[in-house]
Design an enzyme around this catalytic site. Structure first.
Site, PDB file in Angstrom:
ATOM      1  N   SER A  21       0.844  -1.201   0.000  1.00 23.75           N
ATOM      2  CA  SER A  21       0.000   0.000   0.000  1.00 23.75           C
ATOM      3  C   SER A  21       0.878   1.250   0.000  1.00 23.75           C
ATOM      4  O   SER A  21       1.629   1.508   0.955  1.00 23.75           O
ATOM      5  CB  SER A  21      -0.895   0.017   1.236  1.00 23.75           C
ATOM      6  OG  SER A  21      -1.471   1.303   1.343  1.00 23.75           O
ATOM      7  N   HIS A  46      -1.124  -1.133  -4.385  1.00 25.08           N
ATOM      8  CA  HIS A  46      -2.407  -0.699  -3.817  1.00 25.08           C
ATOM      9  C   HIS A  46      -2.344   0.802  -3.531  1.00 25.08           C
ATOM     10  O   HIS A  46      -1.404   1.278  -2.896  1.00 25.08           O
ATOM     11  CB  HIS A  46      -2.653  -1.491  -2.532  1.00 25.08           C
ATOM     12  CG  HIS A  46      -3.972  -1.244  -1.882  1.00 25.08           C
ATOM     13  ND1 HIS A  46      -5.124  -1.885  -2.267  1.00 25.08           N
ATOM     14  CD2 HIS A  46      -4.330  -0.426  -0.858  1.00 25.08           C
ATOM     15  CE1 HIS A  46      -6.132  -1.489  -1.504  1.00 25.08           C
ATOM     16  NE2 HIS A  46      -5.681  -0.588  -0.641  1.00 25.08           N
ATOM     17  N   ASP A  48      -4.443   4.046  -2.023  1.00 24.75           N
ATOM     18  CA  ASP A  48      -5.573   4.438  -1.182  1.00 24.75           C
ATOM     19  C   ASP A  48      -5.986   5.866  -1.461  1.00 24.75           C
ATOM     20  O   ASP A  48      -5.209   6.800  -1.266  1.00 24.75           O
ATOM     21  CB  ASP A  48      -5.168   4.307   0.290  1.00 24.75           C
ATOM     22  CG  ASP A  48      -5.045   2.858   0.698  1.00 24.75           C
ATOM     23  OD1 ASP A  48      -6.039   2.134   0.557  1.00 24.75           O
ATOM     24  OD2 ASP A  48      -3.950   2.456   1.124  1.00 24.75           O
ATOM     25  N   MET A  50      -8.449   8.831  -0.399  1.00 25.31           N
ATOM     26  CA  MET A  50      -9.293   9.288   0.714  1.00 25.31           C
ATOM     27  C   MET A  50      -9.704  10.731   0.470  1.00 25.31           C
ATOM     28  O   MET A  50      -8.865  11.564   0.111  1.00 25.31           O
ATOM     29  CB  MET A  50      -8.491   9.211   2.011  1.00 25.31           C
ATOM     30  CG  MET A  50      -7.953   7.835   2.311  1.00 25.31           C
ATOM     31  SD  MET A  50      -6.993   7.861   3.823  1.00 25.31           S
ATOM     32  CE  MET A  50      -6.466   6.146   3.895  1.00 25.31           C
ATOM     33  N   HIS A  79      -8.132   1.841  -4.403  1.00 24.83           N
ATOM     34  CA  HIS A  79      -9.136   1.646  -3.345  1.00 24.83           C
ATOM     35  C   HIS A  79      -9.750   3.010  -3.026  1.00 24.83           C
ATOM     36  O   HIS A  79      -9.095   3.858  -2.425  1.00 24.83           O
ATOM     37  CB  HIS A  79      -8.418   1.033  -2.126  1.00 24.83           C
ATOM     38  CG  HIS A  79      -9.258   0.913  -0.903  1.00 24.83           C
ATOM     39  ND1 HIS A  79      -8.718   0.653   0.344  1.00 24.83           N
ATOM     40  CD2 HIS A  79     -10.593   1.008  -0.703  1.00 24.83           C
ATOM     41  CE1 HIS A  79      -9.674   0.589   1.240  1.00 24.83           C
ATOM     42  NE2 HIS A  79     -10.822   0.815   0.640  1.00 24.83           N
ATOM     43  N   MET A  81     -11.824   5.358  -1.069  1.00 27.75           N
ATOM     44  CA  MET A  81     -12.511   5.635   0.203  1.00 27.75           C
ATOM     45  C   MET A  81     -13.096   7.033   0.094  1.00 27.75           C
ATOM     46  O   MET A  81     -12.577   8.001   0.651  1.00 27.75           O
ATOM     47  CB  MET A  81     -11.510   5.530   1.361  1.00 27.75           C
ATOM     48  CG  MET A  81     -11.169   4.092   1.709  1.00 27.75           C
ATOM     49  SD  MET A  81      -9.707   3.951   2.736  1.00 27.75           S
ATOM     50  CE  MET A  81      -8.457   3.984   1.453  1.00 27.75           C
ATOM     51  N   MET A 150     -12.051  -4.880   4.718  1.00 27.41           N
ATOM     52  CA  MET A 150     -11.219  -4.038   5.576  1.00 27.41           C
ATOM     53  C   MET A 150     -11.028  -4.733   6.915  1.00 27.41           C
ATOM     54  O   MET A 150     -12.007  -5.097   7.579  1.00 27.41           O
ATOM     55  CB  MET A 150     -11.891  -2.677   5.806  1.00 27.41           C
ATOM     56  CG  MET A 150     -11.940  -1.755   4.615  1.00 27.41           C
ATOM     57  SD  MET A 150     -10.347  -1.412   3.845  1.00 27.41           S
ATOM     58  CE  MET A 150      -9.384  -0.755   5.209  1.00 27.41           C
ATOM     59  N   GLY A 158      -1.172   1.731   9.590  1.00 21.81           N
ATOM     60  CA  GLY A 158      -0.514   1.472  10.866  1.00 21.81           C
ATOM     61  C   GLY A 158      -1.432   1.077  12.011  1.00 21.81           C
ATOM     62  O   GLY A 158      -1.010   1.104  13.174  1.00 21.81           O
ATOM     63  N   ASP A 185      -7.123  -5.897   3.921  1.00 28.13           N
ATOM     64  CA  ASP A 185      -6.443  -4.605   3.979  1.00 28.13           C
ATOM     65  C   ASP A 185      -6.567  -4.020   5.378  1.00 28.13           C
ATOM     66  O   ASP A 185      -7.659  -3.721   5.831  1.00 28.13           O
ATOM     67  CB  ASP A 185      -7.128  -3.692   2.941  1.00 28.13           C
ATOM     68  CG  ASP A 185      -6.499  -2.319   2.832  1.00 28.13           C
ATOM     69  OD1 ASP A 185      -5.469  -2.059   3.471  1.00 28.13           O
ATOM     70  OD2 ASP A 185      -7.078  -1.496   2.077  1.00 28.13           O
ATOM     71  N   GLY A 186      -5.407  -3.864   6.028  1.00 27.07           N
ATOM     72  CA  GLY A 186      -5.385  -3.234   7.342  1.00 27.07           C
ATOM     73  C   GLY A 186      -4.723  -4.120   8.382  1.00 27.07           C
ATOM     74  O   GLY A 186      -5.212  -5.208   8.668  1.00 27.07           O
TER      75      GLY A 186
HETATM   76  C1  DX5 Z   1      -6.448   2.042   5.331  1.00 26.35           C
HETATM   77  C2  DX5 Z   1      -6.014   1.698   3.933  1.00 26.35           C
HETATM   78  C3  DX5 Z   1      -4.932   0.704   3.883  1.00 26.35           C
HETATM   79  C4  DX5 Z   1      -3.676   1.092   4.593  1.00 26.35           C
HETATM   80  C5  DX5 Z   1      -3.166  -0.157   5.250  1.00 26.35           C
HETATM   81  O1  DX5 Z   1      -7.589   2.809   5.305  1.00 26.35           O
HETATM   82  O2  DX5 Z   1      -7.094   1.192   3.158  1.00 26.35           O
HETATM   83  O3  DX5 Z   1      -4.650   0.267   2.554  1.00 26.35           O
HETATM   84  O4  DX5 Z   1      -2.670   1.623   3.769  1.00 26.35           O
HETATM   85  O5  DX5 Z   1      -2.077   0.169   6.035  1.00 26.35           O
HETATM   86  P1  DX5 Z   1      -1.437  -0.849   7.072  1.00 26.35           P
HETATM   87  O6  DX5 Z   1      -1.003  -2.051   6.304  1.00 26.35           O
HETATM   88  O7  DX5 Z   1      -0.300  -0.066   7.638  1.00 26.35           O
HETATM   89  O8  DX5 Z   1      -2.498  -1.185   8.099  1.00 26.35           O
HETATM   90 ZN    ZN Z   2      -6.592   0.272   1.102  1.00 25.11          ZN
END
Ligand code: DX5
Ligand code: ZN
Length: 228
Positions: A21, A46, A48, A50, A79, A81, A150, A158, A185-186
């Site tokens: 990610s 990947h 993200d 947001m 992804h 969000m 998720m 993190g 993911d997460g």
């Molecule tokens: C969180 C994201 C993830 C994030 C995961 O909202 O969708 O893709 O980057 O990060 P880690 O692997 O650090 O939990």
């Molecule tokens: Zn993600």
């Protein structure tokens, strides 16, 4: 309109895939770190997105995807969000996304969004937040390439893996056919990835576990041995 992306999922035939990610990449050294994780065997990047509204954080927009598209031939797994995924499909497709994943919580017309993604020649996925039950994907289960479960509340990298998502991973796996992917993911690290693998996941997103490690390439290899 020309869309540079191409549905990557039929071509990614490995039993278990690793998707670093880029939310956690060191943006000042992104190219070096991307090269390292791909050389170490990661199959897909990947990304993200947001919007500061669907989740309380901002990340990247289409210009970042466009630069990544020019930099690497690796498939780009976007992804979304965002509160209005329908609005953002086109800009991210034009920027070069290969697969678009939107949240089922963000739309009451998932079938229409999937049809639009298909028209653009891209992979299509739906995502569920931790509180959303497996049944939410039922109406579109046979239309998609993958489901993204998720395993933390979306919005930040993190965070710690939510073990209570494991039964849902099993339930969703039972709703999919063999060729469809189940992405987690997460909070993914070698230990939690192994748990998810046993529950039926086969695409593993990892941010901090890879990019906060002293050696991201070694982290990819450790994750690989855990899910093999
Ligand atoms: C969180 C994201 C993830 C994030 C995961 O909202 O969708 O893709 O980057 O990060 P880690 O692997 O650090 O939990
Ligand atoms: Zn993600």
């Amino acid at each position: 309109m020309a869309y540079p992306g191409k549905n990557p999922w039929p071509h990614l035939t490995g039993d278990a895939l690793i998707a670093p990610s880029l939310l956690s990449v060191d943006f000042a050294r992104a190219g070096v770190q991307i090269d390292a994780v791909l050389a170490a065997g990661a199959e897909i990047l990947h990304i993200d997105i947001m919007d500061g509204h669907f989740v309380p954080n901002l990340s990247m927009g289409p210009p970042v995807v466009e630069k990544l598209r020019r930099y690497t031939p690796a498939p780009l797994d976007v992804h979304l969000m965002v509160t209005d995924p329908g609005f953002f499909l086109e800009p991210f497709a034009l920027a070069g996304a290969d697969s678009l994943n939107f949240h089922v919580e963000a739309t009451d017309k998932p079938g229409q969004l999937i049809a639009r993604i298909r028209e653009m020649g891209l992979g299509a996925g739906v995502t569920v937040k931790p509180q959303t039950p497996a049944e939410a994907i039922a109406p579109v289960a046979d239309l998609i390439d993958l489901v993204l479960v998720m395993t933390v509340e979306p919005g930040f990298g993190g965070q710690s893996f939510l073990e209570d998502q494991l039964p849902k991973i099993e339930a969703i796996r039972a709703m999919l056919t063999k060729g469809q992917r189940l992405e987690v993911d997460g909070g993914i690290n070698p230990q939690t990835a192994r748990q998810c693998r046993a529950a039926g996941a086969d695409v593993f997103v990892a941010g901090n576990n890879i990019f906060a490690a002293p050696n991201p390439a070694a982290a990819v290899k450790e994750l690989r041995s855990a899910i093999q």
